[in-house]
Design a protein around this motif. Structure first.
Motif, short mmCIF file in Angstrom:
data_model
loop_
_atom_site.label_atom_id
_atom_site.label_comp_id
_atom_site.label_asym_id
_atom_site.label_seq_id
_atom_site.Cartn_x
_atom_site.Cartn_y
_atom_site.Cartn_z
N THR A 53 34.82 -17.75 48.80
CA THR A 53 33.62 -17.38 48.07
C THR A 53 33.52 -15.87 48.04
O THR A 53 33.99 -15.18 48.95
N GLU A 54 32.91 -15.35 46.97
CA GLU A 54 32.71 -13.91 46.85
C GLU A 54 31.54 -13.41 47.71
O GLU A 54 31.37 -12.20 47.86
N MET A 55 30.77 -14.33 48.25
CA MET A 55 29.67 -13.92 49.15
C MET A 55 30.28 -13.49 50.48
O MET A 55 30.77 -14.31 51.25
N ASN A 56 30.24 -12.21 50.75
CA ASN A 56 30.95 -11.67 51.90
C ASN A 56 30.43 -12.24 53.22
O ASN A 56 31.22 -12.52 54.13
N CYS A 57 29.11 -12.42 53.34
CA CYS A 57 28.54 -12.91 54.60
C CYS A 57 29.06 -14.31 54.92
O CYS A 57 29.43 -14.61 56.06
N LEU A 58 29.11 -15.15 53.90
CA LEU A 58 29.59 -16.52 54.11
C LEU A 58 31.10 -16.56 54.31
O LEU A 58 31.61 -17.28 55.18
N SER A 59 31.82 -15.78 53.52
CA SER A 59 33.27 -15.76 53.64
C SER A 59 33.70 -15.30 55.03
O SER A 59 34.57 -15.91 55.67
N GLU A 60 33.08 -14.23 55.52
CA GLU A 60 33.47 -13.71 56.83
C GLU A 60 33.03 -14.63 57.96
O GLU A 60 33.75 -14.79 58.96
N THR A 61 31.87 -15.24 57.82
CA THR A 61 31.41 -16.14 58.87
C THR A 61 32.29 -17.37 58.95
O THR A 61 32.68 -17.81 60.04
N VAL A 62 32.61 -17.95 57.79
CA VAL A 62 33.51 -19.11 57.79
C VAL A 62 34.87 -18.72 58.36
O VAL A 62 35.50 -19.49 59.10
N GLU A 63 35.34 -17.51 58.05
CA GLU A 63 36.61 -17.05 58.60
C GLU A 63 36.54 -16.95 60.12
O GLU A 63 37.48 -17.32 60.83
N ASP A 64 35.39 -16.46 60.65
CA ASP A 64 35.21 -16.41 62.10
C ASP A 64 35.34 -17.81 62.71
O ASP A 64 36.00 -18.00 63.74
N HIS A 80 38.32 -19.08 65.24
CA HIS A 80 38.00 -19.20 66.66
C HIS A 80 37.18 -20.44 67.03
O HIS A 80 36.93 -20.66 68.21
N GLY A 81 36.73 -21.21 66.04
CA GLY A 81 35.85 -22.32 66.35
C GLY A 81 34.50 -21.84 66.85
O GLY A 81 33.82 -22.54 67.61
N TYR A 82 34.09 -20.66 66.40
CA TYR A 82 32.88 -20.04 66.96
C TYR A 82 32.33 -19.01 65.99
O TYR A 82 33.08 -18.31 65.30
N SER A 83 31.02 -18.94 65.94
CA SER A 83 30.29 -17.76 65.46
C SER A 83 28.98 -17.77 66.23
O SER A 83 28.59 -18.80 66.77
N HIS A 84 28.32 -16.62 66.31
CA HIS A 84 27.14 -16.61 67.18
C HIS A 84 25.91 -17.19 66.48
O HIS A 84 25.95 -17.56 65.31
N HIS A 85 24.82 -17.28 67.23
CA HIS A 85 23.68 -18.10 66.80
C HIS A 85 23.01 -17.60 65.53
O HIS A 85 22.50 -18.41 64.76
N ILE A 86 23.01 -16.31 65.26
CA ILE A 86 22.37 -15.82 64.04
C ILE A 86 23.24 -16.11 62.83
O ILE A 86 22.74 -16.44 61.75
N GLN A 87 24.54 -16.01 62.98
CA GLN A 87 25.42 -16.43 61.88
C GLN A 87 25.22 -17.91 61.57
O GLN A 87 25.21 -18.32 60.41
N ARG A 88 25.07 -18.71 62.61
CA ARG A 88 24.88 -20.14 62.41
C ARG A 88 23.55 -20.42 61.69
O ARG A 88 23.50 -21.23 60.76
N LEU A 89 22.49 -19.73 62.13
CA LEU A 89 21.17 -20.02 61.60
C LEU A 89 20.90 -19.32 60.27
O LEU A 89 20.46 -19.95 59.30
N MET A 90 21.16 -18.00 60.21
CA MET A 90 20.68 -17.21 59.07
C MET A 90 21.74 -16.97 57.99
O MET A 90 21.43 -16.41 56.95
N GLU A 115 21.03 -8.33 54.90
CA GLU A 115 21.27 -6.90 54.69
C GLU A 115 20.76 -6.08 55.87
O GLU A 115 21.40 -5.12 56.30
N GLU A 116 19.63 -6.47 56.44
CA GLU A 116 19.04 -5.73 57.55
C GLU A 116 19.83 -5.89 58.84
O GLU A 116 19.97 -4.95 59.62
N MET A 117 20.35 -7.11 59.07
CA MET A 117 20.94 -7.42 60.37
C MET A 117 22.46 -7.45 60.36
O MET A 117 23.08 -7.87 61.33
N SER A 118 23.08 -6.98 59.28
CA SER A 118 24.54 -7.00 59.22
C SER A 118 25.06 -5.87 58.35
O SER A 118 24.29 -5.15 57.71
N ASP A 119 26.39 -5.75 58.35
CA ASP A 119 27.03 -4.84 57.39
C ASP A 119 27.78 -5.61 56.32
O ASP A 119 28.61 -5.05 55.61
N TYR A 120 27.51 -6.90 56.20
CA TYR A 120 28.21 -7.74 55.24
C TYR A 120 27.99 -7.28 53.80
O TYR A 120 28.89 -7.39 52.95
#
Length: 519
Positions: free
Chosen positions: A354-365, A369-379, A439-444
């Motif tokens: 996906t071109e959505m960087n936040c989702l692409s990078e989180t899914v890649e994480d 690793h089978g992991y991303s932290h709680h804010i990535q999971r929730l927000m 935008e506030e809580m990431s550099d995605y």
């Protein structure tokens, strides 16, 4: 022996004809039947394979469970225990094999927190002409009975009230009946973004032996897995888990507090403890982790109160809360869908395409690793799925397959309720946002093709139009929610300005793009 400290812990012993059965999520000698069995006694472990074929689990998740089971098997044998380790397609097959060999034996196991598991195991044992005694699970801080006494007849619960009660009952970060520092939580101090040039602590890498490496290869050859097969960083022995805890306390905890909600590109771990996988299979006990964090705060100047309290809140508060509300809200919680969401999970949750960087990078994480932290999971993940209108049970299934620390008792309340506002047992509102939060809580957003400040247009961030469309289509159940009043004031303004129709059209175009794999 480790036991719950909130509530009355169970007291029992094992007769000569009783054998501890250690589940793959209870790999501990600190508590349960194994802790009460004399050295050299018989022990049963069952490596059932059928569950691993039900969905494309992450390679690291299956490797973690199977390698940890095999490591415990070998360590117990070296210590002189008579370990019966059965590899079978199903638990039913394993019980038949075990009780054919041991017809006069009673198995004793701790209750699994997953709903209905004790009943299912009893039925399977009965079919195998065996006996099973299920005792209370001691791998938590609080007992079921203690929660029942606290909750009473309530059908809705609030985490903050529960967390304060747990602090009072345990005395953790308490002084003369008051919270240390004068506040119950320091959430407001947990929302900073690291400055330029900040380096996250190095991720600890256990020195895995041949058994673990062979298990990883066997998992890859045997099951239809998802995710990366190399770079396995999770502890599979008690020793490795304790080393990871020590590493976390020394290197990760000091800066956990301020940056725990931040998300950063190419930084999958940040300062998070990375202990949830070990906790959820029993290699660590939550009490020892909480005590170690509290001790680090009192002994080490570099561990601030916001860091210690924030980490303790995740374990003493949230993890315990999830276990109990899951039990109280099941079985309805598993299929709850109070917003009538019916859309399928987009394919990019599996592919990351996906071109959505936040989702692409989180899914890649998660894929790596089978992991991303709680804010990535929730927000990021749950937020987008909720705005998109994904059926909660389908998102829950994805989380269950994708994460090394995911089990039904913890994913279901986190995903269905907290992530998607599916039931109402504890969430007071949907936890959704437009692009502003990301935008506030990431550099995605910096490297993304989409503009976080635009609602409509070719380069508008999908989160924005989806957010207003979500509020629009769910107005009937949500407008009366006192926590949503301000948002519906903005909805009214957009309707008055005539922009809601453009937002709906934007969402329709996004759904077409997603169907074509072009979002």
């Amino acid at each position: 022996m480790r036991q719950p400290t909130v509530g009355t812990s169970p007291t029992y012993s094992l007769d000569d004809d009783e054998v501890p059965w250690v589940l793959g999520t209870q790999l501990t000698e600190q508590c349960g039947p194994l802790a009460r069995a004399p050295e050299g006694s018989r022990v049963l472990l069952i490596e059932a394979h059928d569950f691993a074929r039900r969905m494309p689990y992450h390679h690291h998740k299956l490797t973690l469970v199977f390698a940890a089971m095999r490591q415990l098997r070998d360590r117990l044998r070296e210590a002189g225990y008579d370990v019966r380790y059965i590899e079978a397609d199903s638990f039913g097959d394993a019980f038949t094999e075990f009780f054919t060999e041991n017809p006069e034996t009673t198995l004793v196991t701790m209750r699994s927190p997953s709903y209905g598991s004790a009943r299912r195991f009893r039925d399977l044992v009965e079919e195998a002409d065996g006996d099973l005694r299920v005792v209370e699970n001691e791998l938590f801080v609080s007992t079921r009975e203690a929660f029942e006494a606290w909750a009473g007849d309530d059908e809705q619960f609030r985490h903050e009230s529960f967390y304060r009660w747990m602090r009072q009952e345990t005395g953790v970060l308490m002084a003369d009946g008051d919270p240390v520092g004068g506040e119950w939580n320091y959430d407001e101090q947990n929302r900073e973004f690291p400055p330029e040039g900040w380096d996250a602590p190095a991720v600890p890498t256990p020195d895995h032996d041949d058994l673990t490496r062979e298990t990883a290869d066997w998992v890859a050859d045997t099951f239809d897995t998802w995710g990366r097969e190399d770079e396995f960083v999770w502890p599979v022995t008690r020793k490795q888990a304790c080393e990871q805890l020590d590493h976390s306390l020394t290197h990760r905890l000091p800066e956990f507090g301020p940056y725990q909600d931040a998300m950063r590109s190419e930084d999958w771990a940040m300062s998070h403890a990375l202990l949830s996988g070990a906790l959820n299979i029993g290699l660590l006990h939550p009490i020892e982790v909480v005590e170690a964090i509290e001790d680090a705060y009192h002994r080490r100047e570099e561990v601030g109160l916001a860091s210690a309290e924030g980490c303790i809140r995740q374990i003493l508060g949230w993890r315990e809360f999830m276990r109990h509300v899951y039990r109280r809200a099941m079985p309805e919680l598993a299929t709850a869908n109070q917003l009538d969401a019916t859309h399928s999970l987009p394919d990019f949750y599996w592919t990351g395409d996906t071109e959505m960087n936040c989702l692409s990078e989180t899914v890649e994480d998660v894929r790596d690793h089978g992991y991303s932290h709680h804010i990535q999971r929730l927000m990021v993940l749950a937020n987008f799925a909720t705005l998109w209108g994904v059926e909660p049970a389908e998102l829950n299934e994805w989380f269950h397959a994708a994460y090394v620390d995911a089990y039904h008792w913890v994913t279901t309340p986190n995903v269905v309720e907290m992530g998607q506002y599916g039931h109402g047992v504890f969430a007071s509102k949907p936890y959704v946002s437009s692009a502003n939060y990301v935008e506030e809580m990431s550099d995605y957003c910096e490297g993304c093709v989409y503009d976080p400040d635009s609602d409509t247009g070719e380069d508008a961030c999908p989160f924005n139009a989806l957010y207003w469309d979500f509020l629009d289509r769910n107005e009937e159940p949500l407008r009366s929610n006192h926590r949503m009043g301000l948002m519906y004031g903005h909805v009214d303004n957009k309707r008055d300005a005539g922009s809601m129709a453009d937002l709906r059209e934007q969402v329709a175009e996004m759904r077409e793009a997603a169907a074509d794999g072009d979002l």
